[in-house]
Design a protein around this motif. Structure first.
Motif, PDB file in Angstrom:
ATOM      1  N   TRP A  25      -5.496  -2.424  -9.375  1.00 46.26           N
ATOM      2  CA  TRP A  25      -5.479  -3.794  -9.898  1.00 46.26           C
ATOM      3  C   TRP A  25      -6.875  -4.142 -10.403  1.00 46.26           C
ATOM      4  CZ3 TRP A  25      -7.837  -8.426  -9.755  1.00 46.26           C
ATOM      5  CH2 TRP A  25      -7.111  -9.559 -10.127  1.00 46.26           C
ATOM      6  N   ASP A  80       1.125  -6.346  -6.234  1.00 43.49           N
ATOM      7  CA  ASP A  80       0.329  -6.021  -7.432  1.00 43.49           C
ATOM      8  C   ASP A  80       1.217  -5.607  -8.599  1.00 43.49           C
ATOM      9  OD1 ASP A  80      -2.086  -6.671  -6.296  1.00 43.49           O
ATOM     10  OD2 ASP A  80      -2.944  -4.651  -6.337  1.00 43.49           O
ATOM     11  N   THR A 112       1.203  -2.809 -10.194  1.00 43.27           N
ATOM     12  CA  THR A 112       0.452  -2.059 -11.204  1.00 43.27           C
ATOM     13  C   THR A 112       1.358  -0.934 -11.706  1.00 43.27           C
ATOM     14  OG1 THR A 112      -0.440  -0.755  -9.402  1.00 43.27           O
ATOM     15  CG2 THR A 112      -1.838  -2.529 -10.237  1.00 43.27           C
ATOM     16  N   TYR A 114      -0.593  -2.267 -18.187  1.00 46.87           N
ATOM     17  CA  TYR A 114      -1.597  -1.891 -17.175  1.00 46.87           C
ATOM     18  C   TYR A 114      -0.923  -1.263 -15.971  1.00 46.87           C
ATOM     19  CZ  TYR A 114       0.017  -6.195 -14.972  1.00 46.87           C
ATOM     20  OH  TYR A 114       0.807  -7.175 -14.425  1.00 46.87           O
TER      21      TYR A 114
END
Ligand code: GYE
Length: 375
Positions: free
Chosen positions: A89, A300, A302, A375
Motif C-alpha cells: 500500500w 488494503d 492492493t 495499483y
C-alpha cells in the motif's frame, strides 16, 4: 442545465473518475454499487472520521489540479513526510506522490521516507520548515505528538496537509486533511463476517497494524464495535504485526502455538500481514480461505491482495485507496491560487470478496476487476 451547473457536474465527474479509476479506464461497473462502498456504510454509523467530501472539488480550481498539474506558472515546493516503506500500500502511495508531484507537473518534491520512526518524522517536518518549502504534507506514523511541530509550521507560515492517516491535534493546527475512513473499513469487515457466518460462532485472532497508527486504531475500533453486538463471537487475541509481512508471519506463528485448533477467523489489518499469516498457516498445515478451515480477512486490497482474493485464499479484502496525491495536489492548487478547498476530503474505497461469495457489503472478485486495477 445551465452552464455553471454543467461545468460543476463535469468537474465532479472528472474528480470522481480520477479517484475511482486511479487512471484505469476499465473500472468495473460493480465499483459504483452503493452497497459495496465503505463510505456508504458510514451513513449508518456514527464516526469521528471526517464527512465525505470526495467529489469535493465541485469547484474548478480543485478539479483543474486534480489532474496533477500546477497552474500557477511557478514551481511549487512540497515536502512529503512519508510513513516508511512497510507495505505494498505504502509503495503505491509513494509512487502516486512521485508521479503527481513531478517536475513535469510543476513541482519540486522533497520526499522523506521516515522508516516508521516517529522522531525521524518530526525531524523531517522540521527540515521542511527550515528549507522554507511552500507546502508540507504529512502521512502521520502515529496519531499523537503533533501539536508542537504543527505550531512551528504555522508560525513559519507554511500550510500543512495531513494525508492518509489521522492525528490527535486541534484542526486549527493544520490546513487540510485527505485520507480514508479506516473505522468504516473495520465496520465493513465485521459486517461482512456477520453476514457470512450467519449466526455461527467466531473465534477470532487479529493481527493489528502498527501501534498508535490511526489506521490500526480505526480498523480495530470499527471491527470491535460490530463484534460487541455478537455474543457468539470471541476475540481470542489481538497483536501488532506492524503492517509488514514479516510481522504478520511472526504474530501468526505465535498465535498458532497458543491457539492451534481454537480459531476459525484471522483478521489481518493489511495485505502484507495476510501474506505472512498465510505462510505461517501453510507451514502448520492449517487451511484458510473459501475452501479452508479458517476465514481470512484482510485490508488494503492492493493488487496481490486482490489476486489472493480472486484465488479464494483471502475471503474478504477491504480496500483502502492509496491513490490520494491528486486530491492533495488539488488542495495545494486551490491554496496557491486562492481557490476554495475542503478542509477534509475522504477518498472512497470498497470491499471485495472471493468468487462464490455474494455480499451486501462487498463486490465479488472477478478477473476483470483485477485487470482494471492500477495499483
Ligand atoms: O493500510 C497499510 C500501510 O495508513 C492506511 O498503512 C494506511 C496503512 C495501510 O502500511 O498497509
Amino acid at each position: 442545465m445551465n452552464k455553471k451547473l454543467l461545468s460543476l457536474v463535469l468537474v465532479a465527474a472528472l474528480a470522481m473518475s480520477l479517484l475511482a479509476g486511479c487512471g484505469s479506464k476499465e473500472e468495473p461497473k460493480a465499483t459504483t454499487a452503493a452497497a459495496a462502498d465503505t463510505t456508504a456504510a458510514a451513513a449508518d454509523n456514527e464516526t469521528e472520521a471526517p464527512a465525505d467530501t470526495t467529489a469535493a472539488a465541485g469547484d474548478e480550481t480543485t478539479a483543474a489540479a486534480a489532474a496533477g498539474g500546477n497552474t500557477t506558472g511557478e514551481t511549487i515546493k512540497v515536502g512529503y513526510a512519508q510513513v516508511g516503506h512497510e507495505s505494498d500500500w505504502r509503495t503505491a502511495n509513494t509512487k502516486n506522490y512521485q508521479d503527481v508531484f513531478s517536475a513535469a507537473n510543476g513541482y519540486e518534491l522533497s520526499f522523506v521516507d521516515c522508516d516508521n520512526d516517529n522522531a525521524a518524522q518530526l525531524e523531517a517536518v522540521r527540515g521542511f520548515i527550515q528549507q522554507e518549502l511552500d507546502y508540507i504534507v504529512i502521512a502521520p506514523i502515529e496519531t499523537a505528538g503533533w501539536d508542537t511541530v504543527l505550531q512551528e509550521a504555522q508560525d513559519a507560515g507554511i500550510p500543512v496537509i495531513i494525508a492518509d492517516r489521522e492525528i490527535d491535534a486541534p484542526d486549527t493546527l493544520y490546513d487540510a486533511w485527505v485520507g480514508t475512513n479506516t473505522k468504516n473499513e473495520g465496520i465493513t469487515a465485521a459486517n461482512w463476517l456477520a453476514e457470512y457466518l450467519d449466526g455461527k460462532e467466531a473465534n477470532i485472532l487479529v493481527i493489528e497494524g502498527s501501534v498508535g497508527a490511526s489506521a490500526t486504531l480505526g480498523r480495530t475500533e470499527g471491527f470491535n464495535e460490530v463484534a460487541a453486538e455478537h455474543s457468539e463471537w470471541k476475540i481470542l487475541d489481538s497483536q501488532s504485526g506492524d503492517f509488514t509481512q514479516a510481522g504478520g508471519q511472526e504474530v501468526m506463528e505465535s498465535f498458532i502455538k497458543s491457539y492451534e485448533g481454537q480459531f476459525n477467523v484471522v483478521v489481518c489489518q493489511n495485505d502484507n500481514e495476510a501474506y505472512g499469516a498465510m505462510d505461517a498457516m501453510k507451514a502448520a498445515n492449517i487451511t484458510y480461505g473459501v475452501d479452508g478451515d479458517v476465514i481470512l480477512i484482510s485490508y488494503d486490497a492492493t493488487h496481490d491482495g486482490l489476486q489472493y482474493t480472486l484465488d479464494g485464499a483471502i475471503n474478504c479484502n477491504v480496500e483502502c485507496n492509496p491513490i490520494q496525491a491528486e486530491v492533495v495536489a488539488g488542495v495545494i492548487q486551490a491554496m496557491a491560487t486562492g481557490g476554495s478547498f475542503e478542509k477534509t476530503t475522504l477518498v472512497n474505497d470498497q470491499a471485495f470478496v472471493a468468487p462464490g461469495i455474494e455480499s451486501e457489503y462487498a463486490t465479488t472478485m472477478t478477473q476483470e476487476i483485477l485487470d482494471g486495477r492500477a495499483y
